[in-house]
Motif scaffolding. Structure first.
Motif, short mmCIF file in Angstrom:
data_model
loop_
_atom_site.label_atom_id
_atom_site.label_comp_id
_atom_site.label_asym_id
_atom_site.label_seq_id
_atom_site.Cartn_x
_atom_site.Cartn_y
_atom_site.Cartn_z
N THR A 74 1.01 -1.06 -0.01
CA THR A 74 0.02 0.02 0.04
C THR A 74 0.88 1.26 -0.06
O THR A 74 0.14 2.37 -0.23
CB THR A 74 -0.91 0.07 1.43
N VAL A 112 0.11 2.34 -3.96
CA VAL A 112 -1.17 2.22 -4.12
C VAL A 112 -1.31 2.84 -5.70
O VAL A 112 -2.02 1.81 -6.41
CB VAL A 112 -2.17 3.31 -3.10
N ILE A 140 -7.61 4.90 1.69
CA ILE A 140 -7.40 4.42 0.45
C ILE A 140 -8.21 3.09 -0.07
O ILE A 140 -8.17 2.70 -1.26
CB ILE A 140 -5.83 3.77 0.39
#
Length: 345
Positions: A220, A223, A256
């Motif tokens: 992440t 992303v 996110i």
């Protein structure tokens, strides 16, 4: 005549009497001499006996003197023997003491030699390890970075080495490779184009069950690159999965999860413990105990946004802790997967 006869008889009788007395006198004198001789003999005997008595008196003294002398000599001898024995024991003691000192000195010398040898061995071992590490570093420098690798019928994508955790059990703490794949990136993090270039050289991708974003770091952190690659793999008919520590929102300082919706088909969140107090000592999140709270919140947001997800734990944390993790997962309505701990790769 008769008177003369009587006178003569009387005279003879007197003579005989005198003779008898004379004889007795002579015998007495003889006896006197005999007695005198006897006396002399007796005196001689007495003298001899006196001498013998004196000698006898002296003779008893001799044993006393001898005993005394022996008594005097014996203590001297005994004391001499004791002194000699004492000296011998002293020598033995000294010898034993000397032997003990020699043994201690030998033992100390052996210890010092052993310590020196160990120190030398350690130095040699360190030099050997340094030389080996130097050789490995040179090989690693010449080795290309691994962006893509295959495992268990899946295609794995390695985008970064960055991670917000420092887990005790992470395989990257023990090795620079994972099942023969060297995942430490030495030449920078790959762009989506570099990953696609590698994948295009692998031929038909339909043999893979799914594409997994994993590697030695936390995906992440990347992303945008991950979402772009999801589009590419979906175009190839492959499903996508994210293996994460659940701290993506903390890392990016925003939610996110909407970015992952319709891009990531499945999210696996490493739970590792049943509470923050147990999680932080083994996972050591850079966010402290907030890291555990962040992953729980991330899982809730995934479920809320329709992103399929689950928690996962390893089976080595103990039955009691596994049961506590199950209760936690049920409380937030997230499935829990118990996997085997990987000990060899």
């Amino acid at each position: 005549m008769e008177e003369n006869k009587n006178k003569n008889e009387q005279q003879n009788a007197n003579v005989q009497g005198e003779n008898g007395q004379g004889g007795r006198r002579r015998r007495n004198r003889h006896r006197h001499h005999g007695n005198g001789g006897g006396n002399q003999a007796q005196n001689g005997q007495n003298a001899q006996n006196g001498q013998n008595v004196q000698k006898g008196q002296n003779q008893p003294k001799q044993p006393k003197n001898n005993q005394g002398q022996n008594a005097q000599k014996q203590p001297q001898n005994q004391s001499g023997q004791n002194n000699q024995n004492g000296q011998g024991q002293g020598k033995k003691h000294k010898n034993k003491h000397g032997q003990s000192q020699n043994q201690n000195q030998n033992q100390n010398q052996q210890k010092q030699n052993g310590q020196k040898q160990n120190a030398q061995n350690n130095q040699n071992s360190q030099k050997s390890q340094q030389n080996q590490q130097s050789k490995n570093d040179k090989k690693d420098e010449n080795r290309k970075d691994t962006y893509v690798y295959t495992l268990d019928g899946n295609l794995y994508i390695n985008l970064t080495n960055k991670c917000s955790n420092g887990c005790d059990f992470c395989v990257r703490n023990e090795r620079s490779s994972y099942y023969g794949n060297y995942l430490w990136l030495r030449h920078g993090e790959p762009t989506p184009e570099k990953v696609i270039a590698v994948v295009n050289g692998m031929g038909d991708l339909s043999r893979f069950k799914e594409v997994v974003f994993c590697g030695f770091g936390e995906p992440t952190y990347k992303v945008a690159e991950m979402v772009a690659l999801c589009d590419y793999f979906h175009g190839k008919g492959l499903k996508t999965r994210l293996n994460t520590n659940g701290q993506g929102n903390l890392i990016n300082k925003r939610d996110i999860v909407p970015d992952l919706k319709d891009k990531i088909d499945f999210v696996n969140i490493s739970l590792n413990a049943s509470c923050a107090e147990k999680y932080q000592p083994i996972c050591r999140s850079q966010f402290g105990e907030a890291g555990f709270a962040g992953l729980i919140e991330f899982a809730k947001l995934c479920r809320k946004n329709g992103v399929d997800c689950r928690f996962s734990i390893v089976d080595c944390i103990g039955e009691e802790e596994i049961e506590a993790c199950k209760r936690l997962a049920e409380s937030v309505k997230i499935p829990l997967y118990v996997r085997k701990y990987i000990t060899d790769s």
